[in-house]
Design a protein around this motif. Structure first.
Motif, PDB file in Angstrom:
ATOM      1  N   GLY A 178       4.585  -1.471  -7.008  1.00 26.00           N
ATOM      2  CA  GLY A 178       4.777   0.191  -7.251  1.00 26.00           C
ATOM      3  C   GLY A 178       5.851   0.550  -6.170  1.00 26.00           C
ATOM      4  O   GLY A 178       6.562  -0.365  -5.462  1.00 26.00           O
ATOM      5  N   ASN A 179       5.581   1.219  -5.394  1.00 25.29           N
ATOM      6  CA  ASN A 179       5.937   1.720  -4.590  1.00 25.29           C
ATOM      7  C   ASN A 179       5.537   1.921  -3.441  1.00 25.29           C
ATOM      8  O   ASN A 179       4.274   2.224  -3.069  1.00 25.29           O
ATOM      9  CB  ASN A 179       6.711   2.934  -4.446  1.00 25.29           C
ATOM     10  N   MET A 180       5.531   0.263  -2.725  1.00 29.01           N
ATOM     11  CA  MET A 180       5.135  -0.156  -1.465  1.00 29.01           C
ATOM     12  C   MET A 180       5.488   0.657  -0.010  1.00 29.01           C
ATOM     13  O   MET A 180       6.588   0.443   0.704  1.00 29.01           O
ATOM     14  CB  MET A 180       5.032  -1.831  -0.735  1.00 29.01           C
ATOM     15  N   GLU A 181       3.975   0.809   1.031  1.00 23.13           N
ATOM     16  CA  GLU A 181       4.289   0.813   2.330  1.00 23.13           C
ATOM     17  C   GLU A 181       3.439   0.023   2.918  1.00 23.13           C
ATOM     18  O   GLU A 181       2.829  -0.723   2.499  1.00 23.13           O
ATOM     19  CB  GLU A 181       3.557   2.756   2.662  1.00 23.13           C
ATOM     20  N   VAL A 182       3.841   0.512   4.691  1.00 17.16           N
ATOM     21  CA  VAL A 182       3.552  -1.089   5.133  1.00 17.16           C
ATOM     22  C   VAL A 182       2.254  -0.176   6.020  1.00 17.16           C
ATOM     23  O   VAL A 182       1.357   0.233   6.312  1.00 17.16           O
ATOM     24  CB  VAL A 182       4.527  -1.358   6.512  1.00 17.16           C
ATOM     25  N   ASP A 198       2.668   3.152  -4.332  1.00 11.46           N
ATOM     26  CA  ASP A 198       0.707   2.539  -4.376  1.00 11.46           C
ATOM     27  C   ASP A 198       0.472   1.443  -4.378  1.00 11.46           C
ATOM     28  O   ASP A 198      -0.705   1.858  -4.380  1.00 11.46           O
ATOM     29  CB  ASP A 198       1.747   2.350  -6.114  1.00 11.46           C
ATOM     30  N   THR A 199       1.119   0.740  -3.701  1.00 13.26           N
ATOM     31  CA  THR A 199       0.774  -0.465  -2.907  1.00 13.26           C
ATOM     32  C   THR A 199       1.008  -0.514  -1.247  1.00 13.26           C
ATOM     33  O   THR A 199       1.335   0.308  -0.685  1.00 13.26           O
ATOM     34  CB  THR A 199       0.307  -1.598  -3.821  1.00 13.26           C
ATOM     35  N   GLY A 200       0.237  -1.555  -0.662  1.00 15.45           N
ATOM     36  CA  GLY A 200       0.139  -1.766   0.294  1.00 15.45           C
ATOM     37  C   GLY A 200       1.143  -3.605   0.876  1.00 15.45           C
ATOM     38  O   GLY A 200       0.453  -4.360   0.087  1.00 15.45           O
ATOM     39  N   VAL A 201       1.507  -2.626   1.854  1.00 14.29           N
ATOM     40  CA  VAL A 201       2.113  -4.605   2.152  1.00 14.29           C
ATOM     41  C   VAL A 201       2.043  -4.811   3.841  1.00 14.29           C
ATOM     42  O   VAL A 201       1.867  -3.411   4.480  1.00 14.29           O
ATOM     43  CB  VAL A 201       3.672  -5.629   1.973  1.00 14.29           C
ATOM     44  N   PRO A 207       6.141 -10.103   2.908  1.00  8.70           N
ATOM     45  CA  PRO A 207       4.900  -9.639   2.965  1.00  8.70           C
ATOM     46  C   PRO A 207       4.546 -10.911   2.837  1.00  8.70           C
ATOM     47  O   PRO A 207       4.860 -11.703   2.248  1.00  8.70           O
ATOM     48  CB  PRO A 207       5.301  -9.037   1.408  1.00  8.70           C
ATOM     49  N   ARG A 208       3.312 -10.615   3.295  1.00 11.57           N
ATOM     50  CA  ARG A 208       2.077 -12.070   3.387  1.00 11.57           C
ATOM     51  C   ARG A 208       0.870 -11.831   2.760  1.00 11.57           C
ATOM     52  O   ARG A 208       0.481 -12.558   2.263  1.00 11.57           O
ATOM     53  CB  ARG A 208       1.404 -12.456   5.248  1.00 11.57           C
TER      54      ARG A 208
END
Length: 250
Positions: A178-182, A198-201, A207-208
């Protein structure tokens, strides 16, 4: 083995998965360990080593192992075909969430569908394909389920545990990011910071860590393949990783 390639994982719709369930070419597992019987009982189909699918996945897995490829032996590839009613329900539930999220974010937005590696013990892999994810495996950038993109497959490998036959297991999963946030290092976050995400990185550009919050672990993650392998280097490799990251829980 150093050259990077993009993942070529087929994204299944309802007709695809039902057609493949009837026509996929597989190997007889009678001469293998009982672990493959457990996989088969949970809708996982063993892919024949002579097939293009097996060769492609093996090649990409070994490329992800980078300098350790020559010390890695791929034993088997099992594919999630959703033969059981429960597995089919989970699969179509995942596809429904994916559709809703992509529609919510808009075709021109930042909504993303990806793939991620997840390493664990044999027992946990069996539990996941039987019942779904049940725990968070990372907390360095918030508490969630951490998966690794193709370029950082080795990060997921360190979570694998050799069984009594020295075999290890990795899941390759479909992800609805979805839409990722740091999420910054040291964060205690357990949910999206707002309805916009929605999710994170850990890094948007490269992104690792792909971070799925526990509330979404079984709606945004769908196991696609299990790769069974042996890796002679892993005992020393994992010791090196632990010493380097002694102050960080990954």
């Amino acid at each position: 083995m150093e050259e990077q390639v993009s993942m070529t994982i087929k994204d299944y719709d309802e007709e695809d998965i039902l057609d493949d369930a009837a026509s996929s070419k597989t190997e007889d597992s009678s001469d293998h360990h009982d672990i493959f019987t457990h996989f088969a009982r949970n809708g996982m189909i063993k892919i024949g080593k002579e097939t293009e699918e097996y060769v492609s996945m093996k090649t990409q897995f070994l490329m992800g192992m980078k300098q350790y490829a020559n010390d890695t032996e791929v034993i088997a590839l099992n594919k999630n075909m959703g033969f059981t009613p429960l597995k089919l329900a989970r699969f179509f539930g995942f596809k429904s969430f994916e559709k809703v999220i992509l529609q919510k974010r808009g075709a021109l937005g930042d909504a993303k569908v990806d793939h991620g590696w997840f390493g664990a013990s044999k027992e946990e892999i069996i539990q996941i394909i039987s019942y779904g994810f049940s725990r968070c495996n990372g907390q360095s950038h918030g508490l969630g389920v951490y998966l690794s993109p193709f370029e950082f497959l080795l990060d997921a490998v360190k979570f694998t545990i050799a069984d009594e036959n020295d075999m290890r297991y990795m899941l390759l999963c479909h992800l609805t990011m979805g839409n990722m946030e740091v999420i910054p290092a040291g964060s205690k976050q357990v949910y999206p910071s707002s309805v916009e995400f929605d999710t994170g990185v850990d890094n948007l550009e490269a992104p690792r860590r792909l971070i799925v919050w526990s509330a979404f672990m079984n709606s945004h993650i769908c196991p696609a393949y299990i790769i069974t392998f042996k890796a002679r280097f892993l005992v020393l490799f994992c010791q090196e990783i632990k010493s380097v990251n002694s102050l960080e829980l990954l």
